[in-house]
Design an enzyme around this catalytic site. Structure first.
Site, PDB file in Angstrom:
ATOM      1  N   ASN A  13       0.686  -1.148   0.036  1.00 40.68           N
ATOM      2  CA  ASN A  13       0.155   0.101   0.206  1.00 40.68           C
ATOM      3  C   ASN A  13       1.028   1.307  -0.212  1.00 40.68           C
ATOM      4  O   ASN A  13       1.420   1.676   1.056  1.00 40.68           O
ATOM      5  CB  ASN A  13      -1.040  -0.018   1.444  1.00 40.68           C
ATOM      6  CG  ASN A  13      -1.851   1.270   1.384  1.00 40.68           C
ATOM      7  OD1 ASN A  13      -1.869   2.046   0.407  1.00 40.68           O
ATOM      8  ND2 ASN A  13      -2.483   1.348   2.290  1.00 40.68           N
ATOM      9  N   TRP A  14       1.029   1.914  -1.157  1.00 38.18           N
ATOM     10  CA  TRP A  14       2.024   2.877  -1.333  1.00 38.18           C
ATOM     11  C   TRP A  14       1.338   4.294  -0.623  1.00 38.18           C
ATOM     12  O   TRP A  14       2.038   5.419  -0.626  1.00 38.18           O
ATOM     13  CB  TRP A  14       2.444   3.053  -2.827  1.00 38.18           C
ATOM     14  CG  TRP A  14       3.197   1.984  -3.320  1.00 38.18           C
ATOM     15  CD1 TRP A  14       3.642   1.001  -2.826  1.00 38.18           C
ATOM     16  CD2 TRP A  14       3.685   2.229  -4.855  1.00 38.18           C
ATOM     17  NE1 TRP A  14       4.285   0.113  -3.622  1.00 38.18           N
ATOM     18  CE2 TRP A  14       4.488   0.827  -4.827  1.00 38.18           C
ATOM     19  CE3 TRP A  14       3.691   2.892  -5.895  1.00 38.18           C
ATOM     20  CZ2 TRP A  14       5.102   0.456  -6.071  1.00 38.18           C
ATOM     21  CZ3 TRP A  14       4.050   2.605  -6.942  1.00 38.18           C
ATOM     22  CH2 TRP A  14       5.016   1.269  -6.947  1.00 38.18           C
ATOM     23  N   LYS A  15       0.097   4.284  -0.184  1.00 35.98           N
ATOM     24  CA  LYS A  15      -0.563   5.452   0.310  1.00 35.98           C
ATOM     25  C   LYS A  15      -0.430   6.812  -0.628  1.00 35.98           C
ATOM     26  O   LYS A  15      -0.212   6.563  -1.925  1.00 35.98           O
ATOM     27  CB  LYS A  15      -0.148   5.706   1.579  1.00 35.98           C
ATOM     28  CG  LYS A  15      -0.229   4.445   2.460  1.00 35.98           C
ATOM     29  CD  LYS A  15      -0.390   4.725   3.823  1.00 35.98           C
ATOM     30  CE  LYS A  15      -0.339   3.434   4.783  1.00 35.98           C
ATOM     31  NZ  LYS A  15      -0.307   3.481   6.322  1.00 35.98           N
ATOM     32  N   HIS A  99      -9.669   0.819   4.349  1.00 34.11           N
ATOM     33  CA  HIS A  99      -8.627   1.189   5.290  1.00 34.11           C
ATOM     34  C   HIS A  99      -8.793   1.927   6.370  1.00 34.11           C
ATOM     35  O   HIS A  99      -9.704   2.760   6.466  1.00 34.11           O
ATOM     36  CB  HIS A  99      -7.713   1.829   4.254  1.00 34.11           C
ATOM     37  CG  HIS A  99      -6.091   1.605   4.978  1.00 34.11           C
ATOM     38  ND1 HIS A  99      -5.585   2.582   6.140  1.00 34.11           N
ATOM     39  CD2 HIS A  99      -4.952   0.885   4.791  1.00 34.11           C
ATOM     40  CE1 HIS A  99      -4.429   2.158   6.285  1.00 34.11           C
ATOM     41  NE2 HIS A  99      -4.102   1.361   5.682  1.00 34.11           N
ATOM     42  N   GLU A 101      -7.475   4.235   7.660  1.00 37.23           N
ATOM     43  CA  GLU A 101      -7.259   5.807   7.283  1.00 37.23           C
ATOM     44  C   GLU A 101      -8.532   6.283   6.553  1.00 37.23           C
ATOM     45  O   GLU A 101      -8.653   7.443   6.761  1.00 37.23           O
ATOM     46  CB  GLU A 101      -5.891   5.988   6.397  1.00 37.23           C
ATOM     47  CG  GLU A 101      -4.751   5.790   7.467  1.00 37.23           C
ATOM     48  CD  GLU A 101      -3.330   5.368   6.773  1.00 37.23           C
ATOM     49  OE1 GLU A 101      -3.374   5.429   5.394  1.00 37.23           O
ATOM     50  OE2 GLU A 101      -2.708   4.850   7.328  1.00 37.23           O
ATOM     51  N   GLU A 171      -5.691  -5.412  10.153  1.00 34.88           N
ATOM     52  CA  GLU A 171      -4.763  -4.241  10.559  1.00 34.88           C
ATOM     53  C   GLU A 171      -5.075  -3.572  11.968  1.00 34.88           C
ATOM     54  O   GLU A 171      -5.959  -2.657  11.739  1.00 34.88           O
ATOM     55  CB  GLU A 171      -4.623  -3.297   9.372  1.00 34.88           C
ATOM     56  CG  GLU A 171      -4.253  -3.831   7.924  1.00 34.88           C
ATOM     57  CD  GLU A 171      -3.834  -3.017   7.119  1.00 34.88           C
ATOM     58  OE1 GLU A 171      -2.856  -3.074   6.717  1.00 34.88           O
ATOM     59  OE2 GLU A 171      -4.291  -1.687   6.912  1.00 34.88           O
ATOM     60  N   GLY A 177       1.748   2.000  10.792  1.00 31.50           N
ATOM     61  CA  GLY A 177       2.620   3.130  10.590  1.00 31.50           C
ATOM     62  C   GLY A 177       3.549   3.641  11.975  1.00 31.50           C
ATOM     63  O   GLY A 177       4.058   4.797  12.156  1.00 31.50           O
ATOM     64  N   SER A 217       2.937  -2.466  10.451  1.00 33.64           N
ATOM     65  CA  SER A 217       4.565  -2.441  10.638  1.00 33.64           C
ATOM     66  C   SER A 217       4.989  -3.705  10.309  1.00 33.64           C
ATOM     67  O   SER A 217       5.842  -4.108  11.192  1.00 33.64           O
ATOM     68  CB  SER A 217       4.790  -2.088  11.982  1.00 33.64           C
ATOM     69  OG  SER A 217       4.255  -0.612  12.202  1.00 33.64           O
ATOM     70  N   GLY A 238       2.610  -1.208   4.374  1.00 25.88           N
ATOM     71  CA  GLY A 238       2.723   0.151   4.041  1.00 25.88           C
ATOM     72  C   GLY A 238       4.144   0.722   4.054  1.00 25.88           C
ATOM     73  O   GLY A 238       4.838   0.415   2.857  1.00 25.88           O
ATOM     74  N   GLY A 239       4.766   1.154   4.960  1.00 30.50           N
ATOM     75  CA  GLY A 239       6.231   1.754   4.845  1.00 30.50           C
ATOM     76  C   GLY A 239       7.119   0.752   4.169  1.00 30.50           C
ATOM     77  O   GLY A 239       7.946   1.308   3.336  1.00 30.50           O
TER      78      GLY A 239
HETATM   79  C1  PEP Z   1      -1.269   0.052   6.003  1.00 26.40           C
HETATM   80  O1  PEP Z   1      -1.263   1.167   5.952  1.00 26.40           O
HETATM   81  O2  PEP Z   1      -1.744  -0.769   5.668  1.00 26.40           O
HETATM   82  C2  PEP Z   1       0.095  -0.406   6.751  1.00 26.40           C
HETATM   83  C3  PEP Z   1       0.056  -1.702   7.030  1.00 26.40           C
HETATM   84  O3  PEP Z   1       1.037   0.293   7.070  1.00 26.40           O
HETATM   85  P1  PEP Z   1       2.552   0.105   7.901  1.00 26.40           P
HETATM   86  O4  PEP Z   1       2.816  -1.333   7.217  1.00 26.40           O
HETATM   87  O5  PEP Z   1       3.499   1.386   7.620  1.00 26.40           O
HETATM   88  O6  PEP Z   1       2.364   0.010   9.275  1.00 26.40           O
END
Ligand code: PEP
Length: 259
Positions: A13-15, A99, A101, A171, A177, A217, A238-239
């Site tokens: 997920n590049w956001k 998601h 967010e 999640e 994040g 994470s 994500g990251g």
């Molecule tokens: C996400 O936003 O779906 C996610 C899992 O982010 P991160 O890996 O950065 O926690």
């Protein structure tokens, strides 16, 4: 059905990061590292404006394309929105829905996530439906309740026929994040619960086919243990998806476990 019958899925997920040129560059690196292997399903989810350039780069490789959101209507007066058909036109196979967010910042409810899930399935897009509790909810002992409400709310009208396409991402909001990860045992407990709830919704046989990803994470240092859990079928990343080397390392973790 054993776990090995479900192919791992590692989805990035590049956001709201990277423009179309930067996205194409990252996709090129991902393709060169993991685009030829077939043990693990791999998908990158750039923002809408980057889908087309990335689509061209991943075409013909084993890296698939996903979007981060969509509207549930097919077309019409929905300024600023994108439909499932428009995503299919760019050869997207997956779409992240609900998601945290989007739930938090854009008021997405379970009912909206449900409409989007049904529309995605109808358009042959595989929905990655995100669910998960906040820290407050975990501390109040409400994890099961929250998961049940979100899962059942998102899947109204979804049948066993959707099992192969359907992906659930657990999640925990407090792990997204933040660098805080659920322990493999904590995550597995919820994943097992999700599979049990799915069995109640679409039947036990179909529930065994649904992939349940962990997100929050996940990184190369903790992936092996998380992915080894019985009901963890991949990761929503994500990251660590913004660097080809760390994203590829996660795919490699899943590959080792697939053998
Ligand atoms: C996400 O936003 O779906 C996610 C899992 O982010 P991160 O890996 O950065 O926690």
């Amino acid at each position: 059905m054993s776990k090995s019958a479900r192919k791992y899925l590692i989805a990035g997920n590049w956001k709201m990061n990277l423009n179309s040129a930067e996205g194409a560059e990252l996709a090129k690196d991902v393709v060169s590292l993991v685009g030829a292997q077939t043990d693990v399903a791999v998908c990158v989810c750039p923002t809408f404006t980057v889908l087309e350039s990335v689509s061209k780069v991943v075409s013909g490789s084993n890296v698939q394309l996903g979007a981060q959101n969509m509207h549930f209507e097919a077309s019409g007066a929905y300024t600023g929105e994108i439909s499932a058909e428009m995503l299919r036109h760019l050869f997207a196979n997956f779409v992240i829905l609900g998601h945290s967010e989007r739930r938090e910042d854009f008021g997405e409810t379970d009912a909206i996530v449900n409409k989007k899930t049904l529309a995605a399935l109808a358009a042959n897009l595989k929905p990655i439906v995100c669910i998960g509790e906040t820290l407050e909810e975990r501390e109040a002992g409400k994890v099961k309740e929250v998961i049940k409400t979100q899962l059942e709310g998102a899947l109204v009208g979804v049948t066993a026929a959707a099992a192969d396409a359907l992906v659930i991402a657990y999640e925990p909001v407090w792990a997204i994040g933040t660098g805080k990860t659920a322990t493999p045992e904590m995550a597995e407990e919820v994943h097992a619960e999700i599979r049990c709830l799915l069995a109640g919704l679409i039947g036990a046989e179909a529930a065994e086919k649904v992939r349940i990803l962990y997100g929050g994470s996940m990184k190369p240092e903790n992936a092996d243990e998380l992915l080894a859990q019985k009901n963890i079928d991949g990761g929503l990343i994500g990251g660590a998806a913004l660097k080809a080397s760390s994203f590829a390392a996660l795919v490699e973790s899943a590959q080792k476990l697939s053998k």
